[in-house]
Design a protein around this motif. Structure first.
Motif, PDB file in Angstrom:
ATOM      1  N   ARG A 313       0.841  -1.197   0.000  1.00  0.00           N
ATOM      2  CA  ARG A 313       0.000   0.000   0.000  1.00  0.00           C
ATOM      3  C   ARG A 313       0.879   1.251   0.000  1.00  0.00           C
ATOM      4  O   ARG A 313       1.832   1.360   0.775  1.00  0.00           O
ATOM      5  CB  ARG A 313      -0.876   0.020   1.254  1.00  0.00           C
ATOM      6  N   ASN A 314       0.538   2.222  -0.872  1.00  0.00           N
ATOM      7  CA  ASN A 314       1.291   3.472  -0.889  1.00  0.00           C
ATOM      8  C   ASN A 314       0.699   4.458   0.126  1.00  0.00           C
ATOM      9  O   ASN A 314      -0.192   4.107   0.905  1.00  0.00           O
ATOM     10  CB  ASN A 314       1.350   4.071  -2.297  1.00  0.00           C
ATOM     11  N   LEU A 330      14.951  -2.923  -0.082  1.00  0.00           N
ATOM     12  CA  LEU A 330      14.218  -3.082   1.176  1.00  0.00           C
ATOM     13  C   LEU A 330      14.720  -4.285   1.967  1.00  0.00           C
ATOM     14  O   LEU A 330      14.987  -4.190   3.181  1.00  0.00           O
ATOM     15  CB  LEU A 330      12.724  -3.247   0.886  1.00  0.00           C
ATOM     16  N   LYS A 331      14.856  -5.419   1.303  1.00  0.00           N
ATOM     17  CA  LYS A 331      15.271  -6.648   1.994  1.00  0.00           C
ATOM     18  C   LYS A 331      16.689  -6.527   2.530  1.00  0.00           C
ATOM     19  O   LYS A 331      16.980  -6.929   3.668  1.00  0.00           O
ATOM     20  CB  LYS A 331      15.159  -7.842   1.040  1.00  0.00           C
ATOM     21  N   THR A 332      17.570  -5.973   1.706  1.00  0.00           N
ATOM     22  CA  THR A 332      18.969  -5.869   2.132  1.00  0.00           C
ATOM     23  C   THR A 332      19.113  -4.901   3.299  1.00  0.00           C
ATOM     24  O   THR A 332      19.822  -5.187   4.281  1.00  0.00           O
ATOM     25  CB  THR A 332      19.856  -5.421   0.956  1.00  0.00           C
ATOM     26  N   HIS A 333      18.473  -3.743   3.206  1.00  0.00           N
ATOM     27  CA  HIS A 333      18.549  -2.758   4.279  1.00  0.00           C
ATOM     28  C   HIS A 333      17.988  -3.340   5.579  1.00  0.00           C
ATOM     29  O   HIS A 333      18.582  -3.181   6.659  1.00  0.00           O
ATOM     30  CB  HIS A 333      17.773  -1.498   3.885  1.00  0.00           C
ATOM     31  N   PHE A 334      16.863  -4.040   5.482  1.00  0.00           N
ATOM     32  CA  PHE A 334      16.250  -4.645   6.661  1.00  0.00           C
ATOM     33  C   PHE A 334      17.172  -5.695   7.285  1.00  0.00           C
ATOM     34  O   PHE A 334      17.342  -5.743   8.510  1.00  0.00           O
ATOM     35  CB  PHE A 334      14.913  -5.274   6.273  1.00  0.00           C
ATOM     36  N   LEU A 335      17.762  -6.545   6.454  1.00  0.00           N
ATOM     37  CA  LEU A 335      18.677  -7.567   6.963  1.00  0.00           C
ATOM     38  C   LEU A 335      19.864  -6.935   7.690  1.00  0.00           C
ATOM     39  O   LEU A 335      20.264  -7.388   8.769  1.00  0.00           O
ATOM     40  CB  LEU A 335      19.185  -8.447   5.812  1.00  0.00           C
ATOM     41  N   GLU A 424       7.944 -10.325   7.203  1.00  0.00           N
ATOM     42  CA  GLU A 424       8.546  -9.795   8.419  1.00  0.00           C
ATOM     43  C   GLU A 424       8.694  -8.271   8.331  1.00  0.00           C
ATOM     44  O   GLU A 424       8.392  -7.547   9.291  1.00  0.00           O
ATOM     45  CB  GLU A 424       9.923 -10.438   8.643  1.00  0.00           C
ATOM     46  N   ILE A 425       9.159  -7.802   7.184  1.00  0.00           N
ATOM     47  CA  ILE A 425       9.310  -6.349   6.999  1.00  0.00           C
ATOM     48  C   ILE A 425       7.954  -5.660   7.115  1.00  0.00           C
ATOM     49  O   ILE A 425       7.794  -4.672   7.836  1.00  0.00           O
ATOM     50  CB  ILE A 425       9.956  -6.044   5.622  1.00  0.00           C
ATOM     51  N   ALA A 426       6.966  -6.192   6.386  1.00  0.00           N
ATOM     52  CA  ALA A 426       5.636  -5.569   6.366  1.00  0.00           C
ATOM     53  C   ALA A 426       4.998  -5.573   7.744  1.00  0.00           C
ATOM     54  O   ALA A 426       4.398  -4.575   8.168  1.00  0.00           O
ATOM     55  CB  ALA A 426       4.746  -6.298   5.360  1.00  0.00           C
ATOM     56  N   ALA A 427       5.120  -6.697   8.459  1.00  0.00           N
ATOM     57  CA  ALA A 427       4.502  -6.799   9.787  1.00  0.00           C
ATOM     58  C   ALA A 427       5.143  -5.827  10.768  1.00  0.00           C
ATOM     59  O   ALA A 427       4.444  -5.126  11.521  1.00  0.00           O
ATOM     60  CB  ALA A 427       4.617  -8.232  10.300  1.00  0.00           C
ATOM     61  N   SER A 434       4.176   2.601  10.533  1.00  0.00           N
ATOM     62  CA  SER A 434       4.729   2.955   9.226  1.00  0.00           C
ATOM     63  C   SER A 434       4.190   1.968   8.192  1.00  0.00           C
ATOM     64  O   SER A 434       3.106   1.406   8.350  1.00  0.00           O
ATOM     65  CB  SER A 434       6.264   2.934   9.283  1.00  0.00           C
ATOM     66  N   SER A 435       4.947   1.742   7.123  1.00  0.00           N
ATOM     67  CA  SER A 435       4.555   0.797   6.079  1.00  0.00           C
ATOM     68  C   SER A 435       5.792   0.452   5.269  1.00  0.00           C
ATOM     69  O   SER A 435       6.839   1.118   5.372  1.00  0.00           O
ATOM     70  CB  SER A 435       3.500   1.411   5.148  1.00  0.00           C
ATOM     71  N   VAL A 436       5.682  -0.576   4.447  1.00  0.00           N
ATOM     72  CA  VAL A 436       6.790  -0.936   3.550  1.00  0.00           C
ATOM     73  C   VAL A 436       7.087   0.220   2.608  1.00  0.00           C
ATOM     74  O   VAL A 436       8.250   0.559   2.354  1.00  0.00           O
ATOM     75  CB  VAL A 436       6.445  -2.207   2.747  1.00  0.00           C
ATOM     76  N   TYR A 437       6.032   0.853   2.120  1.00  0.00           N
ATOM     77  CA  TYR A 437       6.194   1.959   1.173  1.00  0.00           C
ATOM     78  C   TYR A 437       6.934   3.127   1.825  1.00  0.00           C
ATOM     79  O   TYR A 437       7.861   3.700   1.237  1.00  0.00           O
ATOM     80  CB  TYR A 437       4.821   2.412   0.674  1.00  0.00           C
ATOM     81  N   GLN A 438       6.546   3.471   3.051  1.00  0.00           N
ATOM     82  CA  GLN A 438       7.207   4.571   3.748  1.00  0.00           C
ATOM     83  C   GLN A 438       8.652   4.215   4.077  1.00  0.00           C
ATOM     84  O   GLN A 438       9.542   5.066   4.035  1.00  0.00           O
ATOM     85  CB  GLN A 438       6.455   4.913   5.042  1.00  0.00           C
ATOM     86  N   TYR A 439       8.879   2.952   4.389  1.00  0.00           N
ATOM     87  CA  TYR A 439      10.239   2.471   4.659  1.00  0.00           C
ATOM     88  C   TYR A 439      11.123   2.687   3.433  1.00  0.00           C
ATOM     89  O   TYR A 439      12.262   3.154   3.535  1.00  0.00           O
ATOM     90  CB  TYR A 439      10.175   0.999   5.046  1.00  0.00           C
ATOM     91  N   LEU A 440      10.588   2.377   2.258  1.00  0.00           N
ATOM     92  CA  LEU A 440      11.337   2.592   1.016  1.00  0.00           C
ATOM     93  C   LEU A 440      11.636   4.077   0.821  1.00  0.00           C
ATOM     94  O   LEU A 440      12.765   4.448   0.447  1.00  0.00           O
ATOM     95  CB  LEU A 440      10.538   2.054  -0.179  1.00  0.00           C
TER      96      LEU A 440
END
Length: 569
Positions: A313-314, A330-335, A424-427, A434-440
């Motif tokens: 979701r944006n 996203l995945k790399t930064h989160f890891l 995991e990132i989304a949850a 926040s959200s995945v979109y905001q994280y990006l």
């Protein structure tokens, strides 16, 4: 009978001897009489190994996937294994996907191995490709095979070879195996199986792989946080249905809506024009279900479950598809963040990507003070990095074409663990308000706004292959001096292994294996790469632009201008 080139007919006649079955011979005779163009395309060359193994259209002939071309591959590989592991008891693991003939072709491949005295562990039914990579090491095999054509159209199938480290064949083994295969005649294939050497595998490997996926893809997310995440998942008629729902449930993600119309494995892929999560149309049904259910996250995987598409979701609450570069960032930064929190991050860690992926990943590596490695397109090169640098610990890595690899327990792109990681990132981001979109957007704010685009031009058959070769030749012999108003400052030619600085006029060697890839860099920071696909009849152009002012409209206009300048059709 229509005219057939005598040289081509000489190749064709080798398939008309009694060694080949009657159906094959009949089909060839029909093509000689009524379909000379089809005959030429079936025989004008032999199938070759590319970035993702060998893929091709199923049918008769040297340029097709059939029991004889795969039998010859397997006979050559059997001979090579005996040379490389003299005196050892040889073991091979074999998996296959949902495509037409995959199961029967897998059995034929198994028969040739056992006929050569090699023990075979064959999955009882279709399984994800990453599980095969896992099984090779888990069972201490010297080699693994998976019958798949990934996201290619329904008429395709393929043959991917893995070595004892769980990664695909790389130099020098790949060239040595190919030489062995090419030294054989079809009549050298031994099809007389030894059933005592064939073993069926299923639940034991499934459970071990699922456990390892959860261990590598989970990061202490509380159960209440997982319960709050609504997920829609589609397997696009592929193998992921056998593993991803199970892994998500075992990891604690219970609120998963599966697209039922696409859950049944089917080699025709009836609900999509292409089972490729890189293409928005493939996730249309999943997006519609997500809107109906009010889901936070959409996941769709390709048929052999090594690539995944993600929609989130944006800021306006609308579902938007992430491209491969965004998902990788996203995945790399989160890891890296998770390892930093645990205190396990240090200079002995590394992340990896490919020469056609986003430059942002290098900036992220610098910020976290970990090693960044870059290789040619294809996850076999990332697996090779893991093998070549045992003193370093691999955190994660990916490529723009929607593949990602978490840790090194699997040595290929892995949509199972990457799906769990995305959840995991989304949850966690949802629980933080926040959200995945905001994280990006936060990552882009820190490291700069990059935008990438991929242009794929289909060129089928012998004529198409010649056209692709001509385009690459022209780009080398008549290089651009400017692209859409920005001067070219550097050209990297991975075929010659040289990088030429246009401004300074000097050249330097590229410390990377040769490949048919050409990359232009322009004065404004744009990067344009061209390469023929190693798995499909396409030529691909990868465009990356960035803007220090972080104005997305400016970047979109720049991509449109570059695309127009390339004038490729």
């Amino acid at each position: 009978m229509r005219y057939v080139d005598p040289k081509l007919l000489e190749k064709v006649n080798k398939w008309l001897i009694p060694f080949f079955d009657e159906d094959t011979q009949h089909t060839i005779k029909e093509m000689i009489a009524y379909d000379p163009e089809g005959l030429e395309d079936s025989f004008y060359k032999s199938l070759e190994f590319g970035t993702g193994g060998m893929r091709g259209i199923m049918g008769v002939g040297d340029n097709r996937i059939n029991k004889y071309t795969l039998g010859k591959n397997t006979q050559g590989l059997s001979n090579y294994l005996k040379e490389q592991f003299p005196g050892q008891a040889l073991k091979v693991a074999i998996a296959y996907d949902c495509r037409h003939n995959s199961k029967s072709l897998a059995k034929i491949v198994a028969d040739v191995f056992t006929a050569n005295g090699i023990e075979v562990f064959l999955f009882s039914d279709l399984r994800p490709t990453p599980e095969l990579s896992f099984a090779v090491r888990h069972l201490n095999c010297q080699c693994g095979i998976v019958l798949t054509a990934s996201h290619n159209p329904p008429e395709y199938n393929g043959y991917k070879v893995y070595w004892e480290d769980g990664g695909q064949l790389v130099p020098p083994q790949d060239a040595e195996v190919i030489r062995e295969i090419n030294s054989l005649e079809y009549t050298d294939i031994n099809f007389k199986s030894d059933i005592s050497l064939l073993h069926t595998i299923d639940a034991e490997i499934d459970n071990a792989f699922a456990e390892a996926s959860i261990q590598n893809g989970s990061f202490n997310t509380p159960q209440s946080v997982k319960d709050a995440l609504k997920i829609v998942f589609t397997s696009l008629h592929g193998t992921s249905i056998t593993m991803i729902p199970h892994v998500l449930e075992e990891a604690g993600y219970k609120n998963v809506n599966i697209v039922k119309e696409q859950a049944l494995p089917n080699g025709d892929f009836p609900t999509v024009s292409s089972p490729n999560p890189e293409e928005p149309e493939a996730l249309k049904m999943a997006m519609e279900l997500a809107e109906k259910e009010g889901a936070d996250l959409v996941i769709g995987t390709d048929p052999d479950c090594d690539r995944l598409g993600i929609a989130v979701r944006n800021d306006e609450g609308r579902l938007t598809l992430l491209n491969g570069n965004q998902a990788m960032i996203l995945k790399t930064h989160f890891l890296l963040e998770q390892h930093k929190k645990k205190g396990t991050l240090n200079q002995n860690n590394f992340i990896a990507s490919t020469i056609v992926s986003t430059p942002m990943l290098r900036k992220i590596a610098d910020e976290y003070e970990v090693t960044y490695m870059e290789g040619l397109t294809g996850f076999k090169w990332i697996a090779k990095m893991v093998k070549d640098f045992p003193e370093l610990t691999f955190i994660g890595g990916g490529e723009e074409s929607f593949g990602y690899m978490v840790g090194d327990f699997v040595r290929d792109k892995d949509a199972v663990t990457a799906t769990l990681l995305a959840c995991e990132i989304a949850a966690q981001k949802k629980s933080e308000g926040s959200s995945v979109y905001q994280y990006l957007k936060d990552i882009e704010k820190q490291f700069g706004l990059y935008k990438e685009a991929l242009i794929s031009v289909v060129k089928k058959g012998k004529k198409g292959s010649e056209e692709i070769a001509a385009i690459m030749k022209s780009l080398r012999e008549n290089p651009f001096t400017e692209i859409a108003g920005s001067k070219v400052v550097k050209i990297e030619d991975y075929l010659t292994g040289e990088a030429r600085n246009i401004i300074e006029g000097d050249t330097e060697k590229l410390d990377i294996p040769t490949s048919n890839v050409l990359i232009y860099y322009t004065e404004d920071g744009s990067k344009i790469a061209a390469r023929p696909s190693g798995t499909e009849p396409k030529i691909k152009f990868y465009i990356s632009v960035n803007d220090p002012e972080r104005v997305e409209e400016t970047l979109q206009k720049r991509i449109e201008d570059i695309t127009a300048h390339l004038n490729i059709s």
